[in-house]
Design a protein around this motif. Structure first.
Motif, PDB file in Angstrom:
ATOM      1  N   ASP A   1      -9.816   9.358  -1.903  1.00  0.00           N
ATOM      2  CA  ASP A   1      -9.509   8.953  -0.965  1.00  0.00           C
ATOM      3  C   ASP A   1      -8.414   9.311  -0.051  1.00  0.00           C
ATOM      4  O   ASP A   1      -8.936  10.812   0.020  1.00  0.00           O
ATOM      5  CB  ASP A   1     -10.066   7.463   0.526  1.00  0.00           C
ATOM      6  N   MET A   2      -7.678   9.442  -0.876  1.00  0.00           N
ATOM      7  CA  MET A   2      -6.024  10.068  -0.259  1.00  0.00           C
ATOM      8  C   MET A   2      -5.901  11.833  -1.007  1.00  0.00           C
ATOM      9  O   MET A   2      -5.683  11.926  -0.129  1.00  0.00           O
ATOM     10  CB  MET A   2      -4.964   9.507  -0.916  1.00  0.00           C
ATOM     11  N   GLN A   3      -6.783  11.821  -2.037  1.00  0.00           N
ATOM     12  CA  GLN A   3      -6.334  13.266  -2.286  1.00  0.00           C
ATOM     13  C   GLN A   3      -7.673  14.114  -1.248  1.00  0.00           C
ATOM     14  O   GLN A   3      -7.084  15.031  -1.418  1.00  0.00           O
ATOM     15  CB  GLN A   3      -7.508  13.743  -3.476  1.00  0.00           C
ATOM     16  N   SER A   4      -8.998  13.748  -1.033  1.00  0.00           N
ATOM     17  CA  SER A   4      -9.132  14.159   0.269  1.00  0.00           C
ATOM     18  C   SER A   4      -8.802  14.515   1.750  1.00  0.00           C
ATOM     19  O   SER A   4      -9.105  15.677   2.189  1.00  0.00           O
ATOM     20  CB  SER A   4     -10.918  13.121   0.275  1.00  0.00           C
ATOM     21  N   LYS A   5      -7.813  13.691   1.734  1.00  0.00           N
ATOM     22  CA  LYS A   5      -7.223  13.580   2.987  1.00  0.00           C
ATOM     23  C   LYS A   5      -5.826  14.636   3.390  1.00  0.00           C
ATOM     24  O   LYS A   5      -5.449  16.020   3.907  1.00  0.00           O
ATOM     25  CB  LYS A   5      -6.270  12.662   3.612  1.00  0.00           C
ATOM     26  N   VAL A   6      -5.556  14.821   1.615  1.00  0.00           N
ATOM     27  CA  VAL A   6      -3.647  15.492   1.586  1.00  0.00           C
ATOM     28  C   VAL A   6      -3.800  16.650   1.123  1.00  0.00           C
ATOM     29  O   VAL A   6      -3.024  17.252   0.816  1.00  0.00           O
ATOM     30  CB  VAL A   6      -2.678  14.220   1.815  1.00  0.00           C
ATOM     31  N   ALA A   7      -4.808  16.383  -0.147  1.00  0.00           N
ATOM     32  CA  ALA A   7      -4.929  17.642  -1.350  1.00  0.00           C
ATOM     33  C   ALA A   7      -4.374  19.350  -0.162  1.00  0.00           C
ATOM     34  O   ALA A   7      -3.427  20.227  -0.756  1.00  0.00           O
ATOM     35  CB  ALA A   7      -5.978  18.030  -1.951  1.00  0.00           C
ATOM     36  N   ASP A   8      -5.606  19.344   0.801  1.00  0.00           N
ATOM     37  CA  ASP A   8      -4.934  20.583   1.722  1.00  0.00           C
ATOM     38  C   ASP A   8      -3.089  21.137   2.221  1.00  0.00           C
ATOM     39  O   ASP A   8      -3.213  21.995   1.620  1.00  0.00           O
ATOM     40  CB  ASP A   8      -6.371  20.630   2.133  1.00  0.00           C
TER      41      ASP A   8
ATOM     42  N   THR B   1       5.638  12.455   1.936  1.00  0.00           N
ATOM     43  CA  THR B   1       5.612  11.364   2.742  1.00  0.00           C
ATOM     44  C   THR B   1       3.894  11.514   3.943  1.00  0.00           C
ATOM     45  O   THR B   1       2.883  11.654   4.575  1.00  0.00           O
ATOM     46  CB  THR B   1       6.300  12.460   4.191  1.00  0.00           C
ATOM     47  N   LEU B   2       3.127  12.880   3.160  1.00  0.00           N
ATOM     48  CA  LEU B   2       1.664  13.544   3.461  1.00  0.00           C
ATOM     49  C   LEU B   2       0.848  11.946   2.759  1.00  0.00           C
ATOM     50  O   LEU B   2       0.160  12.000   3.627  1.00  0.00           O
ATOM     51  CB  LEU B   2       1.261  14.800   1.951  1.00  0.00           C
ATOM     52  N   GLY B   3       1.045  11.667   1.895  1.00  0.00           N
ATOM     53  CA  GLY B   3       0.585  10.251   1.318  1.00  0.00           C
ATOM     54  C   GLY B   3       1.045   8.928   2.185  1.00  0.00           C
ATOM     55  O   GLY B   3      -0.159   8.104   2.389  1.00  0.00           O
ATOM     56  N   LEU B   4       2.011   9.049   3.047  1.00  0.00           N
ATOM     57  CA  LEU B   4       2.615   8.159   3.410  1.00  0.00           C
ATOM     58  C   LEU B   4       1.747   8.012   4.692  1.00  0.00           C
ATOM     59  O   LEU B   4       0.801   6.512   5.178  1.00  0.00           O
ATOM     60  CB  LEU B   4       4.301   7.543   3.346  1.00  0.00           C
ATOM     61  N   SER B   5       2.178   8.560   5.484  1.00  0.00           N
ATOM     62  CA  SER B   5       1.342   8.986   6.690  1.00  0.00           C
ATOM     63  C   SER B   5      -0.310   9.049   6.800  1.00  0.00           C
ATOM     64  O   SER B   5      -0.353   8.912   7.941  1.00  0.00           O
ATOM     65  CB  SER B   5       1.651  10.532   7.470  1.00  0.00           C
TER      66      SER B   5
ATOM     67  N   SER C   1       0.440  -0.973   0.038  1.00  0.00           N
ATOM     68  CA  SER C   1       0.217   0.144   0.348  1.00  0.00           C
ATOM     69  C   SER C   1       1.220   1.650  -0.068  1.00  0.00           C
ATOM     70  O   SER C   1       0.517   1.887  -1.011  1.00  0.00           O
ATOM     71  CB  SER C   1      -1.007  -0.021   1.216  1.00  0.00           C
ATOM     72  N   LEU C   2       2.000   1.203   0.802  1.00  0.00           N
ATOM     73  CA  LEU C   2       2.328   2.493   0.606  1.00  0.00           C
ATOM     74  C   LEU C   2       3.276   2.483  -0.468  1.00  0.00           C
ATOM     75  O   LEU C   2       3.433   3.940  -0.724  1.00  0.00           O
ATOM     76  CB  LEU C   2       3.989   2.143   1.846  1.00  0.00           C
ATOM     77  N   ASN C   3       3.827   1.423  -1.496  1.00  0.00           N
ATOM     78  CA  ASN C   3       4.603   1.584  -2.879  1.00  0.00           C
ATOM     79  C   ASN C   3       3.271   2.056  -3.390  1.00  0.00           C
ATOM     80  O   ASN C   3       3.717   3.191  -4.464  1.00  0.00           O
ATOM     81  CB  ASN C   3       4.582   0.014  -3.497  1.00  0.00           C
ATOM     82  N   THR C   4       2.241   1.861  -3.623  1.00  0.00           N
ATOM     83  CA  THR C   4       0.822   2.715  -4.507  1.00  0.00           C
ATOM     84  C   THR C   4       0.170   3.739  -4.032  1.00  0.00           C
ATOM     85  O   THR C   4       0.592   4.712  -4.932  1.00  0.00           O
ATOM     86  CB  THR C   4      -0.305   1.813  -4.056  1.00  0.00           C
ATOM     87  N   ALA C   5       0.787   4.079  -2.222  1.00  0.00           N
ATOM     88  CA  ALA C   5       0.072   5.414  -1.840  1.00  0.00           C
ATOM     89  C   ALA C   5       1.396   6.364  -2.218  1.00  0.00           C
ATOM     90  O   ALA C   5       1.471   7.394  -2.788  1.00  0.00           O
ATOM     91  CB  ALA C   5       0.640   5.635  -1.182  1.00  0.00           C
ATOM     92  N   VAL C   6       2.844   5.429  -2.905  1.00  0.00           N
ATOM     93  CA  VAL C   6       3.646   6.982  -3.906  1.00  0.00           C
ATOM     94  C   VAL C   6       3.071   7.620  -4.888  1.00  0.00           C
ATOM     95  O   VAL C   6       3.523   8.181  -4.941  1.00  0.00           O
ATOM     96  CB  VAL C   6       4.966   6.546  -3.263  1.00  0.00           C
ATOM     97  N   SER C   7       2.794   6.365  -5.888  1.00  0.00           N
ATOM     98  CA  SER C   7       2.350   6.897  -7.019  1.00  0.00           C
ATOM     99  C   SER C   7       1.471   7.743  -6.542  1.00  0.00           C
ATOM    100  O   SER C   7       0.723   8.529  -7.503  1.00  0.00           O
ATOM    101  CB  SER C   7       2.107   5.231  -8.104  1.00  0.00           C
ATOM    102  N   PHE C   8      -0.018   7.281  -5.551  1.00  0.00           N
ATOM    103  CA  PHE C   8      -1.040   7.993  -5.747  1.00  0.00           C
ATOM    104  C   PHE C   8      -0.994   9.088  -5.265  1.00  0.00           C
ATOM    105  O   PHE C   8      -0.650  10.854  -5.689  1.00  0.00           O
ATOM    106  CB  PHE C   8      -2.009   7.297  -5.113  1.00  0.00           C
ATOM    107  N   ALA C   9       0.485   9.657  -4.669  1.00  0.00           N
ATOM    108  CA  ALA C   9       0.632  10.906  -3.956  1.00  0.00           C
ATOM    109  C   ALA C   9       1.187  11.877  -4.800  1.00  0.00           C
ATOM    110  O   ALA C   9       0.646  13.184  -4.990  1.00  0.00           O
ATOM    111  CB  ALA C   9       1.696  11.234  -2.806  1.00  0.00           C
TER     112      ALA C   9
END
Length: 391
Positions: free
Chosen positions: A252-259, A153-157, A111-119
């Motif tokens: 899901d991630m964008q709603s958490k970390v975009a701001d 790291t915003l995405g990873l956390s 999931s972290l590996n995927t989260a890097v791409s998402f971020a």
């Protein structure tokens, strides 16, 4: 163009974090199991079980441990999803809980590996517009490359060991500690953010972070399970990986970390232009209603703040932050002052950026304090340079 092309290349793989096999606490009626939780881990002393298993292994690594329990096909790794099965099918209790935790650790690393791409995709969508608003003709040799890595790291956390994506105020301490200790991308001190084509820097950050994830996972899987530095026993010790993993999407991630990403990138762009916060303690507020100025009612701390570049206050940038991005004066003026007072470090950056956009130190600038002893005969900029600021 590079940024857009890079994003389009990523999109097919960024719709959903890779599905994970989920272990449920159920088995045959003759093999009752308990809740998948840290409490169960502690109650059954799984730490002691794993420690006792290590000396008896013919092959002392994760695969060897699983084979010793009757699961020789328990293969973990990136894009490999080892499955603990059900209690006693085939692994008996309490060993099964250990394999579930390893399965969840492996899923977390994937999931972290995927989260890097998402971020990276979120950064590619958000940051170019921010650059256009705050530094339309940027310099590419001022912002250390590590700052792009810190935004990843915003995405990873936001990714938990188990369960759903973290809410903005609920990033687990264990996650921050794990990322700080295990996810250290290579340092590149001579590399800078290429703001004029930020996609280049984002792509480099993806490569560096995904290499870090891959190396960390492989090192742990191959290490002796009781190795105090990289062995799986030390990673599982808290029981934090005993739970049920869940999938997440880029949305899901964008709603958490975009701001938080936008706020952080604005601060970095202003740092690159040598913006700073000038503060004083005064008995009157004057023009505190102007966009780059703030005056508070504090009496025992600085209460008058200005956003400046050189010897000028910067109304246009402050107005853009307020009207277009909805950033409060308290965030971009008093926030850096509070962060400086608490950390004692100019432009302090946490090792792991919080996903809460209201958290201190995400938006940070150098802070200069009015000094009556040095002020006469000097400009504000000259006084701030006497305090060691590069402004």
């Amino acid at each position: 163009m590079y940024c857009k092309a890079h994003l389009l290349a990523l999109l097919p793989a960024l719709q959903l974090a890779t599905a994970n096999p989920i272990a449920f606490p159920q088995g045959s009626t003759s093999c009752p199991s308990e809740a998948l939780s840290e409490a169960t881990w502690t109650k059954l002393d799984l730490n002691g079980f794993l420690a006792a298993a290590a000396p008896n292994l013919t092959t002392n690594n994760v695969q060897g441990f699983a084979a010793s329990l009757g699961a020789p096909n328990f293969f973990c790794g990136l894009d490999q999803f080892c499955n603990a099965g059900q209690p006693c099918l085939p692994v008996t209790l309490p060993a099964w809980y250990g394999l579930v935790a390893i399965q969840n650790y492996n899923s977390y690393m994937n999931s972290l590996n995927t989260a890097v791409s998402f971020a990276a995709a979120i950064m590619s969508l958000e940051i170019p517009a921010v650059v256009a608003d705050f530094w339309p003709q940027p310099e590419d040799n001022v912002t250390p490359f590590k700052e792009v890595l810190s935004m990843v790291t915003l995405g990873l956390s936001a990714v938990p060991f188990t369960g759903a994506l973290a809410k903005v105020s609920t990033v687990a301490k264990g996650v921050s500690s794990f990322l700080t200790q295990q996810m250290k991308p290579p340092q590149e001190p001579n590399l800078f953010v290429k703001w004029s084509d930020v996609g280049v820097s984002i792509a480099t950050a993806v490569k560096d972070y995904q290499s870090t994830v891959s190396n960390s996972l492989r090192n742990t899987l191959d290490a002796e399970i009781n190795d105090p530095t990289s062995g799986i026993n030390s990673i599982l010790a808290s029981g934090g990986f005993l739970g049920v993993a869940q999938n997440f999407t880029q949305a899901d991630m964008q709603s958490k970390v975009a701001d938080s990403m936008k706020l952080r990138s604005i601060a970095l762009l202003l740092q690159g232009q040598k913006a700073y916060v000038y503060r004083a303690t005064t008995d009157f507020c004057g023009n505190g209603d102007q966009p780059p100025k703030l005056c508070t009612s504090a009496t025992n701390a600085p209460n008058n703040f200005q956003l400046r570049m050189g010897d000028d206050s910067i109304d246009d940038i402050a107005s853009t932050m307020i009207t277009k991005y909805g950033i409060s004066k308290e965030t971009f003026l008093q926030g850096p002052s509070d962060c400086f007072d608490e950390s004692g470090v100019q432009s302090f950056t946490p090792d792991i950026l919080p996903i809460d956009a209201t958290a201190k130190c995400i938006f940070n600038l150098p802070v200069c304090t009015f000094n009556a002893d040095t002020f006469p005969g000097r400009t504000i900029q000259e006084n701030c340079r006497l305090q060691g600021l590069d402004v």
